[in-house]
Design an enzyme around this catalytic site. Structure first.
Site, PDB file in Angstrom:
ATOM      1  N   GLU A 146       0.828  -1.211   0.000  1.00 39.53           N
ATOM      2  CA  GLU A 146       0.000   0.000   0.000  1.00 39.53           C
ATOM      3  C   GLU A 146       0.863   1.262   0.000  1.00 39.53           C
ATOM      4  OE1 GLU A 146      -4.114  -0.789   2.198  1.00 39.53           O
ATOM      5  OE2 GLU A 146      -2.417  -1.500   3.398  1.00 39.53           O
ATOM      6  N   GLU A 188      -3.895  -9.498   3.322  1.00 37.94           N
ATOM      7  CA  GLU A 188      -4.678  -9.266   4.539  1.00 37.94           C
ATOM      8  C   GLU A 188      -5.866 -10.213   4.685  1.00 37.94           C
ATOM      9  OE1 GLU A 188      -2.554  -5.369   3.783  1.00 37.94           O
ATOM     10  OE2 GLU A 188      -3.508  -6.930   2.579  1.00 37.94           O
TER      11      GLU A 188
END
Length: 703
Positions: free
Chosen positions: A106, A126
């Protein structure tokens, strides 16, 4: 220790993450990144910023140990940091080496440009922790890489190669083969500055959905529903990517944040994160220093060329370790080696191996019928028939033949490793290595620590398990160790439920609805009813009481030659692997119940799940109390990786903690009363369970 280093190269500020081993983005790292960015932004001589790593990987992601408290959300949190990086007024170039995962990925998405090493992999894993990317990953990745690739990455959690992201235009350049990544990144930054390259902000980008079919997301949900059944996060991942396609970036990030918070509060997230930490804790053995020197393992021998022996050998070959398969029966050896070769050929046809890789693996495979040919191996694993006298004879021979310092391992699944070690002059070199079938596929390796197993032998075995890509869990010595000891009461209760009136199909359905990969009747048919019968006979005195109710239906099926899939009949009738119910089984059960004085009745699915799962948990509590397992998470790792327990429930002990030990205790006592003499015998709560309930504690508290 400095977590981020700062260096000025001409007009380029180089910020290197320097917090080994994975540069996790805990609060102190986030603060250091922010501080160094501010330093670069304040310097008028800096035209661009390169964000890189001084280690072997760019960044492994967020520090999930912070999730238990407030640190993960302390300012700057990861989302704030990414927004800050994206909003800077100077060019930011991410230099990606090794892996950029989760929050690390990210962070790179918030940069203006990305250059990567050709071997780099980028991922958003995730979902494997029961959550979704929470720092803009679900919004920026679709804008940069397109919705299909982003959706696949985010919902599966699987990393992809840098080349693939280059083709999708989410990575802008790959470093050349002979070019150091950092040098390439600095050169790229200078080139961008010279070309007056524009700043790039995902807020200015929209997801291109012009080529997507109208029902794209519906079809994606349909195709992935089978593998995500029982999990919460994958659906939230899909919703987040849908939002990226419809909303401005800021609104999409706010939507993502709400989904992230929802996921964090689910039992599935707690379960998956429990397994994540438990897998890492399982390699830490109380009383043994982590710096214990391990023995070099360069050559391995496997005794036995059957299915198990061949599968074990493939693990070491795949890891680049020369492996000798020994079998005294030359014909059996020839068949075993041929099977190994065929397995590699099949893998090559399926694209899992290149022909060059197959050739390399097979060059490491050796075979022999002579013990003298394994005198120089560093590790030998016995994988012969599960009988004490046979295994002891093998170990007597190994003791005579193998060099000093060699580790002698037994693949027993139930037998006393102390008794095996006792026939050697070096019991400190003996350890149990219980592989699960198929051994070249199943991730679990149950490592059995005998009374005299040396610390360095145990730690070497653990490290070697990781090298061959297994999940190691250490067990003490008892019949069946952790996994098979716990499966015994589970199987017993299933057999009893059939006598009481539940059909195999009802039991299978109730247990698969609970989340198991398969119920006990189907598992017994697959493994072989004859196998479980012979184990019961072999261990009758030590482990199996002479209760006439005990496994009566299984014994009857054995007597009738109904061994399961291999014979075409077991609990079910088989045509190939297709199965159908057999009314004859219920007739046999009714006759046995009548003989044994057991009243048949309608049984609910809830009772099936409670009786089978709660006795499993109760046995786990006893194993913990005896010190056979070091921690409850070890048991959960065994069951999720070796016995098909649902990952989204986190293993039997985590499941018990989640629903409350007081409820488990109350249910056990309820069945203890309602099932008469049988209940009194088999539903007595483990003392540890009673103590923990009294103290208002969980299994996780008992370490």
């Amino acid at each position: 220790m400095t977590q981020v280093t700062y260096e000025l190269r001409n007009n380029i500020a180089v910020l290197q993450l320097s917090s080994p081993p994975v540069n996790s983005l805990g609060l102190s790292m986030r603060q250091a990144i922010m501080s160094n960015f501010q330093k670069a932004l304040a310097d008028e001589n800096v035209d661009a910023i390169v964000l890189a790593s001084s280690g072997s990987i760019f960044c492994g992601g967020a520090d999930i140990s912070e999730f238990d408290g407030d640190l993960a959300f302390a300012s700057p949190n990861l989302s704030e940091l990414c927004d800050f990086v994206e909003g800077t007024n100077k060019l930011v170039i991410a230099a990606i080496n090794g892996m950029a995962l989760g929050g690390g990925c990210e962070l790179t998405l918030a940069c203006d440009y990305r250059i990567a090493d050709k071997k780099a992999k980028i991922g958003l894993p995730e979902v494997q922790l029961g959550i979704l990317p929470g720092a803009g990953g679900t919004q920026r990745m679709p804008r940069l890489a397109g919705a299909p690739l982003a959706l696949e990455m985010i919902s599966s959690g699987k990393p992809v190669a840098a080349q693939k992201l280059l083709e999708a235009k989410a990575i802008d350049r790959l470093a050349l083969e002979d070019e150091a990544l950092l040098e390439a990144a600095v050169n790229y930054a200078e080139e961008l500055v010279a070309d007056d390259a524009p700043l790039r902000n995902c807020a200015d980008m929209a997801v291109d959905i012009s080529d997507l079919p109208e029902d794209y997301f519906f079809e994606f949900r349909r195709k992935t529903s089978a593998r995500t059944q029982g999990f919460y996060a994958p659906e939230q991942c899909i919703q987040a990517v849908e939002a990226a396609c419809a909303l401005p970036l800021a609104e999409g990030i706010a939507f993502e944040a709400n989904l992230f918070r929802d996921c964090m509060e689910t039992p599935q997230a707690r379960a998956q994160q429990h397994l994540f930490f438990s897998e890492r804790a399982a390699t830490k053995i109380p009383g043994i220093q982590s710096k214990t020197l391990i023995r070099p393992i360069n050559r391995v021998a496997v005794i036995g060329s059957g299915t198990m022996g061949g599968g074990i050998a493939m693990n070491f070959i795949n890891a680049g370790i020369e492996t000798v398969v020994l079998d005294l029966n030359a014909e059996a050896l020839e068949r075993g080696i041929a099977t190994i070769r065929r397995n590699y050929e099949i893998s090559a046809k399926k694209g899992r191996f290149t022909q060059a890789q197959v050739d390399s693996c097979l060059s490491l495979l050796k075979s022999t019928t002579e013990y003298s040919d394994i005198s120089d191996v560093d590790l030998v694993i016995e994988a012969v028939f599960e009988r004490m006298d046979i295994k002891q004879q093998v170990f007597k021979t190994l003791d005579e033949v193998c060099k000093p310092g060699a580790i002698l391992a037994t693949n027993t699944s139930t037998l006393d490793v102390n008794e095996i070690a006792a026939v050697t002059s070096r019991p400190e070199a003996v350890v149990g290595t219980h592989f699960f079938s198929p051994a070249n596929v199943m991730r679990l390796l149950e490592i059995v620590r005998a009374e005299k197993t040396a610390d360095d032998v145990l730690m070497t075995t653990i490290k070697l398990a990781q090298k061959i890509k297994k999940v190691p869990v250490v067990s003490g010595v008892c019949w069946g160790f952790i996994g098979n000891r716990m499966i015994e009461p589970y199987g017993r209760e299933t057999a009893r439920l059939i006598l009481e009136g539940a059909s195999p199909a009802q039991i299978d359905q109730a247990l698969t609805d609970f989340g198991l990969a398969m119920g006990f009747p189907s598992m017994a048919d697959l493994a072989g009813i004859d196998v479980s019968y012979l184990i019961r006979q072999e261990n009758a005195e030590a482990c199996y009481p002479r209760d006439p109710h005990y496994a009566a239906i299984l014994d009857k099926l054995y007597e009738l030659g109904r061994y399961g899939q291999k014979s075409g009949r077991g609990f079910y009738i088989y045509e190939g692997r297709d199965k159908r119910e057999d009314p004859e089984v219920m007739t046999l059960a009714a006759d046995l119940a009548n003989e044994l004085g057991i009243k048949q009745r309608a049984i609910t699915d809830q009772e099936i799940v409670e009786r089978t799962m709660y006795v499993l948990i109760n046995e786990g509590a006893q194993i913990l109390d005896e010190g056979i397992a070091y921690r409850s998470g070890d048991i959960d790792i065994v069951y999720c990786n070796g016995y098909g327990f649902p990952i989204f429930k986190g293993g039997p002990m985590q499941f018990a903690d989640e629903i409350g030990l007081d409820k488990i205790l109350a249910a056990l006592n309820g069945y203890r009363q309602s099932l008469g003499d049988y209940g009194e015998e088999w539903f007595k709560p483990a003392p540890l369970l009673e103590r923990l309930v009294e103290q208002n504690k969980s299994f996780k508290d008992y370490q």
